[in-house]
Design a protein around this motif. Structure first.
Motif, PDB file in Angstrom:
ATOM      1  N   MET A  81       0.836  -1.199   0.000  1.00  0.00           N
ATOM      2  CA  MET A  81       0.000   0.000   0.000  1.00  0.00           C
ATOM      3  C   MET A  81       0.872   1.250   0.000  1.00  0.00           C
ATOM      4  O   MET A  81       0.616   2.196  -0.742  1.00  0.00           O
ATOM      5  CB  MET A  81      -0.916  -0.006   1.224  1.00  0.00           C
ATOM      6  N   ARG A  82       1.920   1.258   0.801  1.00  0.00           N
ATOM      7  CA  ARG A  82       2.825   2.426   0.833  1.00  0.00           C
ATOM      8  C   ARG A  82       3.461   2.659  -0.537  1.00  0.00           C
ATOM      9  O   ARG A  82       3.555   3.792  -0.993  1.00  0.00           O
ATOM     10  CB  ARG A  82       3.911   2.217   1.884  1.00  0.00           C
ATOM     11  N   THR A  83       3.893   1.587  -1.181  1.00  0.00           N
ATOM     12  CA  THR A  83       4.500   1.705  -2.510  1.00  0.00           C
ATOM     13  C   THR A  83       3.489   2.239  -3.511  1.00  0.00           C
ATOM     14  O   THR A  83       3.784   3.137  -4.305  1.00  0.00           O
ATOM     15  CB  THR A  83       5.040   0.335  -2.974  1.00  0.00           C
ATOM     16  N   PHE A  84       2.270   1.698  -3.488  1.00  0.00           N
ATOM     17  CA  PHE A  84       1.220   2.113  -4.406  1.00  0.00           C
ATOM     18  C   PHE A  84       0.876   3.587  -4.223  1.00  0.00           C
ATOM     19  O   PHE A  84       0.780   4.334  -5.184  1.00  0.00           O
ATOM     20  CB  PHE A  84      -0.034   1.243  -4.195  1.00  0.00           C
ATOM     21  N   VAL A  85       0.705   4.009  -2.980  1.00  0.00           N
ATOM     22  CA  VAL A  85       0.335   5.391  -2.689  1.00  0.00           C
ATOM     23  C   VAL A  85       1.481   6.342  -3.034  1.00  0.00           C
ATOM     24  O   VAL A  85       1.255   7.444  -3.532  1.00  0.00           O
ATOM     25  CB  VAL A  85      -0.093   5.538  -1.213  1.00  0.00           C
ATOM     26  N   ALA A  86       2.703   5.934  -2.800  1.00  0.00           N
ATOM     27  CA  ALA A  86       3.862   6.806  -3.022  1.00  0.00           C
ATOM     28  C   ALA A  86       4.168   7.015  -4.505  1.00  0.00           C
ATOM     29  O   ALA A  86       4.788   8.009  -4.862  1.00  0.00           O
ATOM     30  CB  ALA A  86       5.089   6.234  -2.320  1.00  0.00           C
ATOM     31  N   LYS A  87       3.746   6.114  -5.358  1.00  0.00           N
ATOM     32  CA  LYS A  87       4.121   6.251  -6.776  1.00  0.00           C
ATOM     33  C   LYS A  87       3.363   7.366  -7.489  1.00  0.00           C
ATOM     34  O   LYS A  87       3.777   7.827  -8.526  1.00  0.00           O
ATOM     35  CB  LYS A  87       3.985   4.923  -7.509  1.00  0.00           C
ATOM     36  N   ASP A  88       2.256   7.797  -6.951  1.00  0.00           N
ATOM     37  CA  ASP A  88       1.505   8.911  -7.517  1.00  0.00           C
ATOM     38  C   ASP A  88       1.398  10.013  -6.464  1.00  0.00           C
ATOM     39  O   ASP A  88       1.998   9.927  -5.409  1.00  0.00           O
ATOM     40  CB  ASP A  88       0.113   8.441  -7.963  1.00  0.00           C
ATOM     41  N   ASN A  89       0.613  11.011  -6.747  1.00  0.00           N
ATOM     42  CA  ASN A  89       0.469  12.151  -5.830  1.00  0.00           C
ATOM     43  C   ASN A  89      -0.780  12.044  -4.965  1.00  0.00           C
ATOM     44  O   ASN A  89      -1.357  13.048  -4.578  1.00  0.00           O
ATOM     45  CB  ASN A  89       0.438  13.463  -6.628  1.00  0.00           C
ATOM     46  N   TYR A  90      -1.219  10.837  -4.646  1.00  0.00           N
ATOM     47  CA  TYR A  90      -2.439  10.649  -3.864  1.00  0.00           C
ATOM     48  C   TYR A  90      -2.382  11.380  -2.526  1.00  0.00           C
ATOM     49  O   TYR A  90      -3.328  12.067  -2.147  1.00  0.00           O
ATOM     50  CB  TYR A  90      -2.707   9.162  -3.605  1.00  0.00           C
ATOM     51  N   ILE A  91      -1.296  11.219  -1.815  1.00  0.00           N
ATOM     52  CA  ILE A  91      -1.181  11.830  -0.489  1.00  0.00           C
ATOM     53  C   ILE A  91      -1.188  13.352  -0.601  1.00  0.00           C
ATOM     54  O   ILE A  91      -1.894  14.027   0.143  1.00  0.00           O
ATOM     55  CB  ILE A  91       0.105  11.349   0.233  1.00  0.00           C
ATOM     56  N   ASP A  92      -0.424  13.897  -1.536  1.00  0.00           N
ATOM     57  CA  ASP A  92      -0.386  15.352  -1.716  1.00  0.00           C
ATOM     58  C   ASP A  92      -1.760  15.899  -2.088  1.00  0.00           C
ATOM     59  O   ASP A  92      -2.196  16.917  -1.552  1.00  0.00           O
ATOM     60  CB  ASP A  92       0.632  15.735  -2.792  1.00  0.00           C
ATOM     61  N   THR A  93      -2.440  15.205  -2.972  1.00  0.00           N
ATOM     62  CA  THR A  93      -3.768  15.636  -3.408  1.00  0.00           C
ATOM     63  C   THR A  93      -4.760  15.570  -2.251  1.00  0.00           C
ATOM     64  O   THR A  93      -5.525  16.511  -2.019  1.00  0.00           O
ATOM     65  CB  THR A  93      -4.268  14.769  -4.584  1.00  0.00           C
ATOM     66  N   ALA A  94      -4.747  14.463  -1.514  1.00  0.00           N
ATOM     67  CA  ALA A  94      -5.663  14.317  -0.386  1.00  0.00           C
ATOM     68  C   ALA A  94      -5.384  15.368   0.686  1.00  0.00           C
ATOM     69  O   ALA A  94      -6.320  15.955   1.244  1.00  0.00           O
ATOM     70  CB  ALA A  94      -5.547  12.914   0.197  1.00  0.00           C
ATOM     71  N   PHE A  95      -4.111  15.617   0.963  1.00  0.00           N
ATOM     72  CA  PHE A  95      -3.753  16.595   1.981  1.00  0.00           C
ATOM     73  C   PHE A  95      -4.191  17.994   1.560  1.00  0.00           C
ATOM     74  O   PHE A  95      -4.734  18.748   2.361  1.00  0.00           O
ATOM     75  CB  PHE A  95      -2.247  16.555   2.245  1.00  0.00           C
ATOM     76  N   LYS A  96      -4.006  18.346   0.305  1.00  0.00           N
ATOM     77  CA  LYS A  96      -4.429  19.663  -0.195  1.00  0.00           C
ATOM     78  C   LYS A  96      -5.940  19.803  -0.084  1.00  0.00           C
ATOM     79  O   LYS A  96      -6.440  20.830   0.371  1.00  0.00           O
ATOM     80  CB  LYS A  96      -3.991  19.877  -1.634  1.00  0.00           C
ATOM     81  N   ARG A  97      -6.678  18.769  -0.463  1.00  0.00           N
ATOM     82  CA  ARG A  97      -8.146  18.828  -0.364  1.00  0.00           C
ATOM     83  C   ARG A  97      -8.583  18.955   1.098  1.00  0.00           C
ATOM     84  O   ARG A  97      -9.523  19.669   1.408  1.00  0.00           O
ATOM     85  CB  ARG A  97      -8.771  17.605  -1.016  1.00  0.00           C
ATOM     86  N   TYR A  98      -7.899  18.259   1.969  1.00  0.00           N
ATOM     87  CA  TYR A  98      -8.217  18.359   3.396  1.00  0.00           C
ATOM     88  C   TYR A  98      -7.977  19.787   3.893  1.00  0.00           C
ATOM     89  O   TYR A  98      -8.813  20.357   4.591  1.00  0.00           O
ATOM     90  CB  TYR A  98      -7.387  17.370   4.213  1.00  0.00           C
ATOM     91  N   LEU A  99      -6.840  20.383   3.539  1.00  0.00           N
ATOM     92  CA  LEU A  99      -6.553  21.753   3.974  1.00  0.00           C
ATOM     93  C   LEU A  99      -7.567  22.738   3.403  1.00  0.00           C
ATOM     94  O   LEU A  99      -8.002  23.658   4.104  1.00  0.00           O
ATOM     95  CB  LEU A  99      -5.133  22.148   3.568  1.00  0.00           C
ATOM     96  N   ASP A 100      -7.953  22.546   2.137  1.00  0.00           N
ATOM     97  CA  ASP A 100      -8.968  23.408   1.534  1.00  0.00           C
ATOM     98  C   ASP A 100     -10.283  23.295   2.304  1.00  0.00           C
ATOM     99  O   ASP A 100     -10.933  24.293   2.600  1.00  0.00           O
ATOM    100  CB  ASP A 100      -9.200  23.047   0.063  1.00  0.00           C
ATOM    101  N   PHE A 101     -10.674  22.066   2.622  1.00  0.00           N
ATOM    102  CA  PHE A 101     -11.901  21.846   3.378  1.00  0.00           C
ATOM    103  C   PHE A 101     -11.804  22.461   4.772  1.00  0.00           C
ATOM    104  O   PHE A 101     -12.724  23.129   5.242  1.00  0.00           O
ATOM    105  CB  PHE A 101     -12.193  20.342   3.490  1.00  0.00           C
TER     106      PHE A 101
END
Length: 110
Positions: free
Chosen positions: A6-26
């Motif tokens: 799961m860590r490898t899968f999530v790290a290969k794209d920008n999922y975490i960055d995108t989710a974190f940005k959406r969370y901060l916007d919210f």
């Protein structure tokens, strides 16, 4: 899927960055009204710092969770804490084990 996969899968794209940005916007939006959760979790964390969770204390721990749970909002529905209390009273050893696993799981991963 294993944790490392799961860590490898999530790290290969920008999922975490995108989710974190959406969370901060919210979180910065006018409709965000969730600060009470931080206050509740801080009080619970402080309570649990000096509290061993075992079959003798688990009912008191669950009662504290129940007491801190607000009557409205999206924290935990009141009936769920009632169910948890009954479960803790009926099977304290099992519930204390589950709460310890939940509470300390992050410490075990690092």
């Amino acid at each position: 899927m294993q944790l490392e996969d799961m860590r490898t899968f999530v790290a290969k794209d920008n999922y975490i960055d995108t989710a974190f940005k959406r969370y901060l916007d919210f979180k910065n939006a006018d409709k965000y009204d969730e600060a009470y959760k931080v206050e509740i979790l801080s009080r619970l964390n402080e309570f649990l710092k000096g509290q061993e969770i075992n079959e003798f204390t688990v009912v008191d721990v669950v009662k504290m969770l129940q007491k801190e749970n607000p009557p409205a909002g999206s924290f935990v529905h009141w009936s769920n804490t009632g169910d948890l209390l009954k479960y803790a009273e009926d099977r304290p050893e099992e519930v204390s084990g589950l709460l310890n696993e939940l509470y300390y799981s992050m410490d075990m991963e690092t």
